[in-house]
Design an enzyme around this catalytic site. Structure first.
Site, PDB file in Angstrom:
ATOM      1  N   HIS A  25      -1.487   0.476  -6.246  1.00  6.87           N
ATOM      2  CA  HIS A  25      -2.468   1.571  -6.239  1.00  6.87           C
ATOM      3  C   HIS A  25      -2.812   2.029  -4.827  1.00  6.87           C
ATOM      4  O   HIS A  25      -3.794   1.540  -4.253  1.00  6.87           O
ATOM      5  CB  HIS A  25      -3.763   1.092  -6.912  1.00  6.87           C
ATOM      6  CG  HIS A  25      -3.635   0.895  -8.373  1.00  6.87           C
ATOM      7  ND1 HIS A  25      -3.826   1.917  -9.280  1.00  6.87           N
ATOM      8  CD2 HIS A  25      -3.337  -0.198  -9.100  1.00  6.87           C
ATOM      9  CE1 HIS A  25      -3.654   1.462 -10.499  1.00  6.87           C
ATOM     10  NE2 HIS A  25      -3.346   0.182 -10.426  1.00  6.87           N
TER      11      HIS A  25
ATOM     12  N   SER B 234      -1.537   2.447 -20.019  1.00  5.61           N
ATOM     13  CA  SER B 234      -0.468   3.393 -20.341  1.00  5.61           C
ATOM     14  C   SER B 234      -0.442   3.776 -21.819  1.00  5.61           C
ATOM     15  O   SER B 234      -0.138   4.924 -22.166  1.00  5.61           O
ATOM     16  CB  SER B 234       0.887   2.819 -19.911  1.00  5.61           C
ATOM     17  OG  SER B 234       1.082   1.534 -20.467  1.00  5.61           O
TER      18      SER B 234
ATOM     19  N   CYS C 106       1.278   2.715 -11.253  1.00  2.00           N
ATOM     20  CA  CYS C 106       0.981   1.713 -12.273  1.00  2.00           C
ATOM     21  C   CYS C 106       1.148   2.249 -13.703  1.00  2.00           C
ATOM     22  O   CYS C 106       2.270   2.460 -14.124  1.00  2.00           O
ATOM     23  CB  CYS C 106      -0.403   1.137 -12.002  1.00  2.00           C
ATOM     24  SG  CYS C 106      -0.540  -0.565 -12.526  1.00  2.00           S
TER      25      CYS C 106
ATOM     26  N   GLU D 153      -4.274   4.613  -3.940  1.00  2.00           N
ATOM     27  CA  GLU D 153      -5.581   5.303  -3.937  1.00  2.00           C
ATOM     28  C   GLU D 153      -6.731   4.323  -3.789  1.00  2.00           C
ATOM     29  O   GLU D 153      -7.866   4.722  -3.538  1.00  2.00           O
ATOM     30  CB  GLU D 153      -5.741   6.138  -5.221  1.00  2.00           C
ATOM     31  CG  GLU D 153      -5.967   5.364  -6.503  1.00  2.00           C
ATOM     32  CD  GLU D 153      -4.712   4.717  -7.059  1.00  2.00           C
ATOM     33  OE1 GLU D 153      -3.654   4.771  -6.399  1.00  2.00           O
ATOM     34  OE2 GLU D 153      -4.790   4.140  -8.160  1.00  2.00           O
TER      35      GLU D 153
END
Ligand code: GLN
Length: 197
Positions: A176, A50, A80, A178
């Site tokens: 996550h 981040s 996240c 994905e």
């Protein structure tokens, strides 16, 4: 609908692959500069680091215009690190620094609260509004949600712990989707984004 993935750092290819599988081979738009926001109907904010993503957003002149678009109702699915950038409060991390945030999800969050890479884990997540089996939650150096304020609604749980919240068109997850090969969350988000509110 034009769907984008913020493509500055992190697990961008994994989001792109998950979306390609869903929308029949069409690639989502890679969002890297302010002009990429034009005509965008929904955006995925990937995981990654981040602090790095925030720095790149600021360096590219995207921090303010993207924050304004999200504030104005752009549907966003943030995972996240992307989720961290939306939190209204970040607790101090021992020996670490926090990124700036847009403060658009009413949650209090502590980064890396489950430990480092070696403490990453997979665990079943229960989802409100998504049918079927528990969702395979992949947690990688995940942030922990310490408190959910009145402006956000929990919709994903690991045991009793909240791991996903929604606020208007913003969906934020500490895990996550994905990476799990399960398209249900991406699909539910895109269905909601396509419905006029
Ligand atoms: N630990 C990262 C951060 O604080 C997030 C990890 C991730 O996105 N998988 O930014």
């Amino acid at each position: 609908m034009n769907v984008g993935v913020l493509a500055l750092q992190g697990d961008v290819p994994e989001h792109v692959a998950a979306l390609r599988a869903l929308v029949g081979g069409t690639s989502p738009r890679a969002v890297r500069r302010p002009a990429d926001l034009e005509g965008l109907g929904a955006l995925f904010l990937p995981g990654g680091e981040s602090t790095t993503i925030a720095r790149l957003l600021e360096a590219g002149g995207l921090w303010d215009p993207l924050g304004a678009r999200i504030r104005a109702g752009l549907p966003v699915l943030a995972t996240c690190a992307g989720f961290i950038l939306l939190a209204s409060r970040l607790e101090a991390v021992p020996g670490g620094r926090n990124p700036p945030t847009w403060g658009l999800l009413d949650v209090s969050v502590r980064r890396n609260d489950y430990g480092g890479q070696r403490e990453s884990f997979e665990e079943a997540v229960r989802l409100d509004g998504v049918a079927g089996e528990p969702f395979p939650g992949v947690f990688i150096r995940a942030p922990r949600i310490l408190a959910v304020g009145p402006g956000a609604t929990a919709f994903a749980w690991r045991g009793t712990e909240v791991v996903g919240v929604r606020s208007g068109a913003i969906w934020g997850l500490t895990f996550h989707p994905e990476l799990s090969g399960d398209p249900r969350i991406h699909r539910a988000f895109l269905d909601a984004a396509a419905r006029p509110s």
